[in-house]
Structures are given as C-alpha cells and as structure tokens.
Design a protein around this motif. Structure first.
Motif, PDB file in Angstrom:
ATOM      1  N   SER A  93       6.030  -2.289  -3.587  1.00 54.73           N
ATOM      2  CA  SER A  93       4.777  -2.826  -4.119  1.00 54.73           C
ATOM      3  C   SER A  93       4.952  -4.292  -4.494  1.00 54.73           C
ATOM      4  O   SER A  93       6.041  -4.714  -4.899  1.00 54.73           O
ATOM      5  N   PRO A  94       3.898  -5.092  -4.383  1.00 54.77           N
ATOM      6  CA  PRO A  94       4.032  -6.518  -4.718  1.00 54.77           C
ATOM      7  C   PRO A  94       4.394  -6.753  -6.177  1.00 54.77           C
ATOM      8  O   PRO A  94       5.160  -7.673  -6.492  1.00 54.77           O
ATOM      9  N   THR A  95       3.854  -5.935  -7.073  1.00 51.76           N
ATOM     10  CA  THR A  95       4.173  -6.120  -8.492  1.00 51.76           C
ATOM     11  C   THR A  95       5.637  -5.819  -8.761  1.00 51.76           C
ATOM     12  O   THR A  95       6.318  -6.556  -9.489  1.00 51.76           O
ATOM     13  N   ASP A 130       5.848   3.354   7.510  1.00 51.96           N
ATOM     14  CA  ASP A 130       4.822   2.315   7.672  1.00 51.96           C
ATOM     15  C   ASP A 130       4.200   2.453   9.064  1.00 51.96           C
ATOM     16  O   ASP A 130       4.866   2.226  10.066  1.00 51.96           O
ATOM     17  N   ARG A 140      -1.363  -7.568   5.689  1.00 47.05           N
ATOM     18  CA  ARG A 140      -0.825  -7.016   4.445  1.00 47.05           C
ATOM     19  C   ARG A 140       0.160  -7.995   3.805  1.00 47.05           C
ATOM     20  O   ARG A 140       0.186  -8.154   2.575  1.00 47.05           O
ATOM     21  N   PHE A 144       0.079  -9.394   0.066  1.00 50.47           N
ATOM     22  CA  PHE A 144       1.292  -9.249  -0.746  1.00 50.47           C
ATOM     23  C   PHE A 144       1.669 -10.581  -1.384  1.00 50.47           C
ATOM     24  O   PHE A 144       1.910 -10.666  -2.597  1.00 50.47           O
ATOM     25  N   LEU A 164      -3.781  -3.661   0.253  1.00 54.09           N
ATOM     26  CA  LEU A 164      -3.141  -3.563  -1.054  1.00 54.09           C
ATOM     27  C   LEU A 164      -4.181  -3.657  -2.158  1.00 54.09           C
ATOM     28  O   LEU A 164      -5.178  -4.387  -2.043  1.00 54.09           O
ATOM     29  N   ARG A 165      -3.915  -2.941  -3.232  1.00 53.90           N
ATOM     30  CA  ARG A 165      -4.816  -2.970  -4.380  1.00 53.90           C
ATOM     31  C   ARG A 165      -3.999  -2.895  -5.653  1.00 53.90           C
ATOM     32  O   ARG A 165      -3.130  -2.023  -5.803  1.00 53.90           O
ATOM     33  N   VAL A 166      -4.244  -3.829  -6.569  1.00 53.97           N
ATOM     34  CA  VAL A 166      -3.613  -3.791  -7.883  1.00 53.97           C
ATOM     35  C   VAL A 166      -4.672  -4.045  -8.948  1.00 53.97           C
ATOM     36  O   VAL A 166      -5.662  -4.748  -8.708  1.00 53.97           O
ATOM     37  N   ALA A 169      -2.455  -6.275 -13.106  1.00 56.48           N
ATOM     38  CA  ALA A 169      -1.040  -6.511 -12.806  1.00 56.48           C
ATOM     39  C   ALA A 169      -0.577  -7.801 -13.475  1.00 56.48           C
ATOM     40  O   ALA A 169      -1.239  -8.834 -13.375  1.00 56.48           O
TER      41      ALA A 169
END
Length: 380
Positions: A93-95, A130, A140, A144, A164-166, A169
């Motif tokens: 995940s990006p976070t 993936d 994506r 990211f 992606l969804r945050v 964050a």
C-alpha cells in the motif's frame, strides 16, 4: 556536484561468470557460485563505499532476495553508502510504503533512494497476485506516487483513484530527507508518469544517439509539467589496464554462455511486455555476432540477462571517454555493475574514477567541495 556513480548489490547471486535471469526469467546456475549472503553483500557495499560510489542498486523480482529486507541488513555494515531500493508499487500500500521509507531514513541516517519498478511482465506480476495489464499498472503507479508524495509533504491524504483509495492517510513521522525517486520506462505512459513524479529518469545502456532521443523526450514532457529531472543510465562495466585485456575478459564471459541457456533466456525475454526490454533485445537480436554496437559498448550481457544488457568494455581511458560522451548528453548518474561485483568495483574504482577526478568531472563523495558537472566542458 560531480557526476554520481552507483554500484549494484547482486541479491540474485554473484560469480566470475555472468549471472543471468531477470524480467520473468530465473537466475542462472552461476548465481550459486557466490550466494547473496549478508556478509558477502556487505563486503561489496563496503568496497563501493570506500571507492567513492554514492549508492548501490538492489533489484526486485522473483529471481532475487527482497530488496527492502536485504538493504536494511546491509546498511548496518556501512556508514555512508545509500541504497537504491527497487520495489513494485502494486505489491504494497502507498501509505505503508511511505512509512517504510520514513523508517528506513531514520534508521540509516537518510540513506534511502527509491527505484520504482512498475513491472513489465504480466506473468510474473500475476504470481504476486497482481492481475492488472501494463497500462493500468502504470496508471496505478501514478496514483501511488501521488499519495506517497503528499504523505511525505506532511499532508493528510484523501484519494479515490481508479486503482487506489486511501482515507485520512497521514504519517506520524516524516522522512528526513525525503527519498529521491528513480524510475525508468520507454512506453508513452511511462514517460507521462516520469514527467509528473520522479526525480531521476533512468535508461538502460543504449547507444548515445538513442539515449539522446530519450532524454529529449522526457525533458519535453517534464517541461510541460513545469518540472526538470536528472538523468541516469544503467550499465555493466569491464575495464582493464589495456583494451585488449578488457575485450579478452568480455570474450571469456561470452564463451561461458552455453547455447541452450541463451536460447532459453531469449525465449523468456521475448514475451516481455517491457518496451525497454524489447529495445535491449533488438541491440543483439539473439546473435553472438556484432555485439559491439557502439565504440566500447558491448551487448553480450543481454544474451543471458534480462534488464540491463550492455557493458562498457575497454581500457580505463576508453571507459572514461564513453562516460564523458554520455555525460555530454545530460546523463549525470551512472548505475554500474560487473562480474564479479566485488572485483569489478575495484577495477572501475581504481582505474576509471581517478581519471575522471583528474579531469575535474568527479570527486569522491567523502571529500569536500565537489564541482558541478554542469560547469565542466565535456569532450564529445
């Protein structure tokens, strides 16, 4: 600043022969000659640090050890060397990635660089769960990097993207310094992502005319975004006291490529969706003939290895001249490697770097008052 040189940590194993594999193909048997233990990789890292390399690239993929974990361990055996950690944004995940980078910076004294690898092999990506196609993977990657960049700026991020969804964050502790992002890609969408988000655009070692075209392309895209980037190149090196000795070593390596291994690796690489990989394959066409595709630029490595498939081969003076030729095009950073990586680091570090230093285009990073490469006239 002077020209910047990085070395390579062979987390797929090392040898006095070429260790093939990569881009969806397994490492060749030669990778077992020197297993990628923390002790051996640390020996290479310390040598690179002493010789004047700024950082060391660590690859990513099923063919090698994990780059994050390996460099975290090796970093504890070095003092100054930075680690150019290759990773695939679709796998974490990006976070979490932003948090991992922040932790790495604190625990190493700011020695992390990030090499974002979108992934050009769908069959390998699917092994990791993936199932996006290549263009979607790049889209994506853009989302990211948008999230990660904002997190590193200390922002609270809300993003509902295509992939992606945050929500809410944020990072409790910011990285210091913010890691620089390295990125390569030859497709149109890759150029768009580079122009918007990255610090250093990397290209594999194509002949200078092709590299110049790439630089002009990315510069144009970045200008439209109101940004400027630095440029780097990924090459192997075989440098010796004389040209004859260097080419003898290249021929020795070539003689170690058995026909079945070449055939198998080329068949695996032929299915690659990476435009950069296809450009590498086109340089040699699977043939052992005509491998010197530009003075001192040898395409033989690409017969058995995916990704970077060319090497600078020649005397120390000749290799220094080729480096200056690329620098004249706008290349500021050189990510290098050679077989075996410990010995070749010394050949280059003791043979080529002093010549570049004498001409004022490189200075050991541990010294003070490094010159600006932009102020130095390069011979074409």
């Amino acid at each position: 600043m002077s020209l910047t040189f990085h070395w390579f940590l062979p987390t797929n194993g090392d040898s006095r022969h070429v260790v093939g594999g990569g881009h969806g193909t397994p490492a060749t048997a030669s990778g077992r000659d020197r297993p990628p233990t923390v002790a051996y990789l640390s020996q290479i890292a310390r040598a690179a640090e002493d010789l004047g390399f700024v950082g060391a690239l660590t690859p990513t993929g099923a063919w090698c050890e994990d780059a994050w974990l390996t460099t975290a361990m090796v970093s504890q055996h070095t003092e100054r060397l930075k680690f150019l950690v290759a990773f695939r944004p679709g796998f974490v995940s990006p976070t979490l990635a932003a948090q991992m980078a922040s932790t790495f910076q604190r625990q190493t004294g700011g020695r992390l660089l990030l090499n974002v690898v979108t992934g050009g092999e769908s069959h390998e990506q699917r092994a990791y769960g993936d199932f996006l196609d290549k263009d979607d993977r790049y889209r994506r990657t853009g989302e990211f990097l948008e999230i990660v960049r904002q997190l590193w700026d200390g922002k609270t991020v809300e993003l509902a993207g295509e992939h992606l969804r945050v929500e809410d964050a944020k990072l409790a502790r910011l990285p210091e310094p913010v890691p620089e992002v390295y990125f390569g890609g030859s497709s149109p969408i890759a150029g768009e992502i580079a122009a918007k988000y990255v610090d250093v655009y990397l290209t594999w070692g194509e002949p200078p005319a092709q590299v110049a075209e790439k630089i002009a392309w990315i510069r144009g895209l970045a200008a439209k975004e109101g940004r400027t980037l630095r440029f780097g190149i990924r090459l192997h090196v075989i440098t010796r006291d004389t040209s004859a000795e260097a080419w003898a070593e290249a021929n020795r390596l070539l003689e170690g490529f058995d026909s079945e291994t070449v055939k198998s690796v080329q068949a695996g690489l032929a299915r690659s969706e990476s435009e950069g990989q296809q450009r590498m394959l086109a340089l040699h066409g699977g043939s052992r003939d005509g491998l010197e595709i530009h003075p001192n630029l040898w395409a033989g490595i690409g017969l058995v290895r995916g990704g970077a498939g060319t090497a600078l081969v020649g005397s120390h003076e000749e290799v220094a001249e080729r480096i200056k030729e690329y620098a004249a095009l706008g290349i500021e950073e050189f990510v290098l490697s050679g077989y075996p990586h410990l010995e070749e680091a010394y050949w280059f570090g003791e043979g080529v770097l002093p010549r570049l230093a004498a001409e004022g285009v490189w200075r050991h990073p541990a010294s003070k008052g490094a010159v600006s490469s932009a102020q130095v006239p390069f011979a074409g």
